[in-house]
Scaffold this active site. Structure first.
Site, PDB file in Angstrom:
ATOM      1  N   GLU A 116     -56.623 -12.564  55.815  1.00  0.00           N
ATOM      2  CA  GLU A 116     -55.686 -11.148  55.111  1.00  0.00           C
ATOM      3  C   GLU A 116     -56.399 -11.277  54.025  1.00  0.00           C
ATOM      4  OE1 GLU A 116     -55.000  -8.928  57.006  1.00  0.00           O
ATOM      5  OE2 GLU A 116     -53.780  -9.958  58.719  1.00  0.00           O
ATOM      6  N   ASP A 257     -59.739 -11.196  68.407  1.00  0.00           N
ATOM      7  CA  ASP A 257     -60.604  -9.960  68.529  1.00  0.00           C
ATOM      8  C   ASP A 257     -61.717  -9.969  67.251  1.00  0.00           C
ATOM      9  OD1 ASP A 257     -58.359 -10.409  66.433  1.00  0.00           O
ATOM     10  OD2 ASP A 257     -57.866  -7.849  66.464  1.00  0.00           O
ATOM     11  N   GLU A 350     -48.326  -1.545  70.858  1.00  0.00           N
ATOM     12  CA  GLU A 350     -48.501  -3.087  70.915  1.00  0.00           C
ATOM     13  C   GLU A 350     -49.444  -3.584  71.585  1.00  0.00           C
ATOM     14  OE1 GLU A 350     -48.915  -4.890  66.893  1.00  0.00           O
ATOM     15  OE2 GLU A 350     -50.030  -2.965  67.738  1.00  0.00           O
ATOM     16  N   GLU A 371     -57.903   1.030  65.256  1.00  0.00           N
ATOM     17  CA  GLU A 371     -58.541   0.286  66.398  1.00  0.00           C
ATOM     18  C   GLU A 371     -58.958   1.928  66.978  1.00  0.00           C
ATOM     19  OE1 GLU A 371     -57.927  -2.960  64.501  1.00  0.00           O
ATOM     20  OE2 GLU A 371     -56.356  -1.151  65.457  1.00  0.00           O
ATOM     21  N   THR A 474     -63.812  -5.992  59.240  1.00  0.00           N
ATOM     22  CA  THR A 474     -62.516  -5.628  60.054  1.00  0.00           C
ATOM     23  C   THR A 474     -61.530  -4.960  59.531  1.00  0.00           C
ATOM     24  OG1 THR A 474     -61.570  -7.171  61.999  1.00  0.00           O
ATOM     25  CG2 THR A 474     -61.130  -7.839  59.584  1.00  0.00           C
TER      26      THR A 474
END
Length: 724
Positions: A116, A257, A350, A371, A474
Site C-alpha cells: 500500500e 490482480d 465484493e 476497477e 494500480t
C-alpha cells in the site's frame, strides 16, 4: 410459410431497434456536463477531507472526522495530488505540494504495508513530481531527474527496500519505516504484494540512475514466475523465505490482480519484452483453466480444478488490461457481464456468486472501488462505443444517489439495501473520481495519442515529454514514459545513490582525496562529501552551474505525531512510572533507552583510547539487556542505572509481548545493506534469464491509439508501423 418468415424477421428487427433506441446518444455538451458533475463530486470529497479529516489518513464521512489507517502520513492528501493537475487546479496543487514538503516526515516508528505504501505514497509522489511542470511550479535545475518530490519518494522507497532482503527475493508484507522488518513478522505475503513494484521502482531507477529499485522489483517478478505451478498458474499467498505456496487458489482477483497488471504495464513503461512474454504465458493458462463463458473463476493452481465459482469486484480491472494489448473485442464481452452485476444492485459487491446469481454473504459491501470504471474508461477511449458512456453514467448516478453524505462519500456496507459505512478510502479520490473524470474528458492531456509533445532542457540535453501513453499504476497515478528517458539509464549500471552514500561515510579528508584521485576529479575543499555525478546545467543566462544532486534530504521537514493505541501501567527500566503515551512506540522507547546507555558509554571510552581493529570488534559485540545493566560503567552525573534486580523486576512488569521482544534476537539481526543485497542478487543469479529479454516484437502489439508513443529508436509508431 412466407408469412411466418416475415413475422420472424419483423420481430428480430423490432428487437434490434429497441436495443438501439435504449442506448442514449451523447453530445459533446452532454459529456462535458457529466465531466463537471464529476469535478463537483471530487471537490466535495476533497474539501470534506481537508475540513474534517486532515492530517489523518482518511475521512469518515458519516462522523465528519478523520482516522489513520495505512500509516498516519496524510494518505488521502498525497493520493489526490495528481488529480488536481488532471483537472487543471494548479493553484491548489502548488499549495498542497508546499504543505507536503514542509510537514511530511517518514522517519517514524510505525509498521506499514509495503504494498500500500508503494502504490499510494511512492506512486502518488512520483506522479506529482512528473506532472509538476504543468502547474507552473518553480522547478529545480536538473528536473525531472531531480526535485523535492522525487527525493521524498526515494526516501520512502529506501525505507521499503529492507523488505526485499529475503532468501527468495520476494518482499515481506510489512515494514517499519524506521527500523526495517518488524521482529516476528510473518513471511507469508500475497502474490500481488510480491509482484506490484516494477512500475514505481522502475520509474525511480530511471529517474535517479540508481538501479537498485528496478532490480529488486524485477527480481521479485522473476521469483513469482519461477515458482508458478507445472501447469503455469500462481497461487494466492506464498512464503517469501521458502517459496512455498500457502494458499493455492489461482485466480485474477484479490491477492493476485495487480501482479498481472504490472507485467503488462511494466513491459510497456520500461520496454521489457520479457514481462509481456510472462503475461502472455499466464494469459494462456488463465483462459484454459479459469475462463468460463466470459467470467473468471478460481481453481487449484496444481490441477486447475474449479474451487470458487465467484466474481470479485477487484477482477473488474481485467477488461481494461486486455485493451492495453489490443484485445478490446474480448474485453467488451467481459465488461457487459460485469456491468450486469452493477445493474442488479446499483453497485458491484465484493464477491458475487455465479452459481446463485447473488452477492455472497458477508462480502456484500462496495467500498467505492474504481476497477469497473477503470476498464470502462480504457475501453471507451479505444472504441468510442457510446454504451460505455452510459455505463459510466450509471456508476456516477449510483454513487451520487446512495453514497453521498454531507461530509463526503461513504462506503456502501450492503449493496442489497445501500446501507452506508463510515469510511471513504483514499482511492475514491485517486482512482474512482479520476477514471470517471477522464471518461467524460476526451480532450484531456492524459489522452494525447502521440501527435504532439513538449521539449524540455535537461542536464542530458533536450528531451521530448508529454507525448501521451501515460501508464497508470494500480492506484491510478499516471507516469509519463517519455520522462524516464530524460535521465539516467538504470540498465547501464549507474548507481548514483550508492556513490553518494559511500562519500557520506568518508569523513576523513585523506579518504576524500584518495577517492577523488580514483575518480579522476579534484578534491573539494571545506566539505565532508563530494557527489560523483555532478551535473552541469545551463541556466537562461548561459552561465554554467554545478548542481549537487546529493542534497536529497528535506531540512525543513517536521515530524508528524503518529497516533497509536494508549498504553498505561508501564514502567521504565530505571523503575520510574511511564506516562500515558499516545504518540510514542513503547518498543522504540525501550530500544532507544538501551542503545543510548550502551552506545554513549562506548563513545566516552573511545575518546580516550586508540581503537584498533580488534577493539572495534569487541565494541560491536552483541550485548544482552542484563549485561548492559550489570557490567557497563557510566558517569554518575549522566546516568544512574538501576540494580540488576530492580531492572529484572521492571522488565517482569511489562506485558508478555514486550518481554518476548526484549528476549528475542532483535539486536543480533543484521541491518539490511541495500548495496550488499543487490550485489548478492547479481552474484547468485537465482533465477535464469528469461529467453525473451531482447524479443522486442512482444511490445509491438496492436495496442489502442492512446498507447502509441516513442519507440525504442525514438520514433513514433502508428498503427501501420505496428502492423508491419
Amino acid at each position: 410459410m412466407f408469412n411466418k418468415a416475415f413475422i420472424s424477421l419483423f420481430i428480430i428487427l423490432s428487437l434490434k431497434c429497441n436495443i438501439c433506441l435504449s442506448i442514449r446518444e451523447y453530445t459533446k455538451y452532454d459529456i462535458l456536463k457529466l465531466r463537471e458533475e464529476v469535478r463537483e463530486m471530487f471537490q466535495h470529497a476533497y474539501d470534506s477531507y481537508l475540513r474534517y479529516a486532515y492530517p489523518y489518513d482518511e475521512l469518515r464521512p458519516l462522523s465528519c472526522d478523520g482516522m489513520d489507517t495505512w500509516g498516519s502520513y496524510s494518505l488521502t492528501l498525497i493520493d489526490a495530488l495528481d488529480m488536481l493537475v488532471i483537472m487543471g487546479n494548479y493553484t491548489e496543487f502548488n499549495r498542497v505540494v508546499d504543505i507536503v514538503l514542509e510537514k511530511q516526515n517518514f522517519d517514524t516508528d510505525i509498521n506499514v504495508s509495503v504494498f500500500e505504501t508503494n502504490i499510494r505514497i511512492i506512486g502518488g509522489l512520483l506522479s506529482a513530481h512528473l506532472l509538476s511542470y504543468k502547474s507552473g511550479m518553480k522547478l529545480e535545475p536538473g528536473w525531472p531527474c531531480n526535485g523535492p518530490l522525487l527525493r521524498l519518494a526515494e526516501d520512502v522507497a529506501q525505507r521499503l527496500i529492507a523488505a526485499f532482503d529475503t532468501t527468495t527475493g520476494m518482499p515481506y508484507g510489512t515494514i517499519n519505516l524506521r527500523s526495517g522488518v518488524p521482529p516476528g513478522e510473518t513471511s507469508i505475503t500475497c502474490t500481488a504484494g510480491v509482484g506490484t513494484y516494477i512500475v514505481e521502482f522502475g520509474t525511480l531507477s530511471r529517474l535517479t540512475g540508481d538501479p537498485l529499485y528496478e532490480e529488486v522489483a524485477y527480481n521479485a517478478l522473476k521469483a513469482l514466475y519461477h515458482h508458478k505451478s507445472p501447469i503455469g498458474l500462481v497461487g494466492n499467498h506464498i512464503d517469501v523465505m521458502t517459496g512455498r505456496w500457502t494458499a493455492q487458489d489461482a485466480g485474477i482477483g484479490g491477492g493476485v490482480d495487480s501482479y498481472f497488471e504490472y507485467l503488462v504495464k511494466g513491459a510497456i513503461l520500461l520496454e521489457r519484452p520479457e514481462l509481456m512474454s510472462m503475461f502472455n504465458e499466464a494469459r494462456q493458462v488463465i483462459d484454459k483453466y479459469l475462463k468460463k463463458d466470459d467470467w473468471y473463476v478460481w481453481a487449484t493452481m496444481l490441477k486447475g480444478h474449479v474451487t470458487l465459482p465467484v466474481f470479485q469486484s477487484l477482477e473488474s480491472y481485467w477488461p481494461g488490461l486486455l485493451s492495453l494489448i489490443g484485445e478490446s473485442s474480448t474485453a467488451m464481452r467481459i465488461i457487459h457481464n460485469y456491468h450486469s452485476v452493477w445493474k442488479q444492485y446499483g453497485f458491484t459487491p465484493e464477491v458475487y456468486n455465479l452459481g446463485t446469481g447473488e452477492a455472497s454473504p458477508s462480502r456484500e459491501s462496495y467500498p467505492l472501488r474504481p476497477e469497473l470504471i477503470e476498464s470502462i474508461m480504457y475501453l471507451y477511449r479505444d472504441t468510442r462505443d457510446p454504451i460505455l458512456l452510459q455505463m459510466g453514467e450509471d456508476i456516477l448516478r449510483s454513487i451520487q444517489h446512495s453514497a453521498r453524505t454531507p461530509c463526503g462519500f461513504a462506503t456502501i456496507k450492503d449493496v442489497r439495501d445501500h446501507r452506508k459505512e463510515d469510511r471513504m478510502e483514499s482511492f475514491f479520490l485517486s482512482e474512482t473520481t479520476k477514471y470517471l473524470y477522464l471518461l467524460f474528458d476526451p480532450d484531456n492531456f492524459i489522452h494525447n495519442p502521440g501527435v504532439h509533445g513538449t521539449v524540455i532542457n535537461t542536464p542530458n540535453g533536450e528531451c521530448i515529454v508529454d507525448m501521451g501513453g501515460y501508464i497508470f499504476n494500480t492506484e491510478a497515478h499516471p507516469i509519463d514514459p517519455t520522462m524516464l528517458y530524460c535521465c539516467h539509464e538504470s540498465r547501464q549500471g549507474i548507481n548514483v545513490s550508492e556513490v553518494h552514500r559511500i562519500y557520506k561515510m568518508l569523513d576523513d579528508e585523506d579518504n576524500i582525496h584518495f577517492m577523488s584521485m580514483i575518480d579522476g576529479i579534484e578534491p573539494v575543499k571545506n566539505t565532508t562529501s563530494y557527489y560523483k555525478e555532478a551535473v552541469y546545467y545551463d541556466d537562461p543566462m548561459n552561465s554554467a552551474k554545478i548542481i549537487d544532486l546529493s542534497k536529497r534530504d528535506n531540512n525543513n521537514a517536521q515530524e508528524v505525531p503518529i497516533k497509536t493505541e494508549t498504553r498505561t501501567g508501564y514502567v521504565n527500566l530505571d523503575g520510574t512510572e511511564r506516562e500515558n503515551l499516545k504518540n510514542e512506540s513503547l518498543g522504540d522507547k525501550l530500544k532507544e533507552s538501551i542503545s543510548s546507555q550502551y552506545n554513549n558509554s562506548n563513545e566516552n571510552e573511545s575518546e580516550n583510547e586508540t581503537v584498533t581493529e580488534e577493539s572495534e570488534i569487541t565494541v560491536n559485540e552483541e550485548v544482552e539487556v542484563d549485561d548492559i545493566i550489570i557490567s557497563q560503567k557510566y558517569e554518575t552525573e549522566k546516568l544512574e542505572p538501576p540494580s540488576s534486580t530492580k531492572a529484572k523486576d521492571a522488565v517482569k512488569m511489562l506485558p508478555q509481548v514486550i518481554q518476548d521482544f526484549l528476549n528475542s534476537d532483535w539486536k543480533k539481526k543484521p541491518k539490511c545493506e541495500p548495496q550488499h543485497m543487490i550485489e548478492r542478487i547479481r552474484k547468485e543469479k537465482r533465477y535464469p534469464k528469461h529467453p525473451h529479454t531482447r524479443k522486442y516484437n512482444f511490445l509491438l502489439t496492436p495496442a489502442p491509439t492512446f498507447m502509441q508513443r516513442l519507440a525504442i529508436a525514438g520514433e513514433i509508431l502508428n498503427k501501420k508501423q505496428l502492423d508491419l
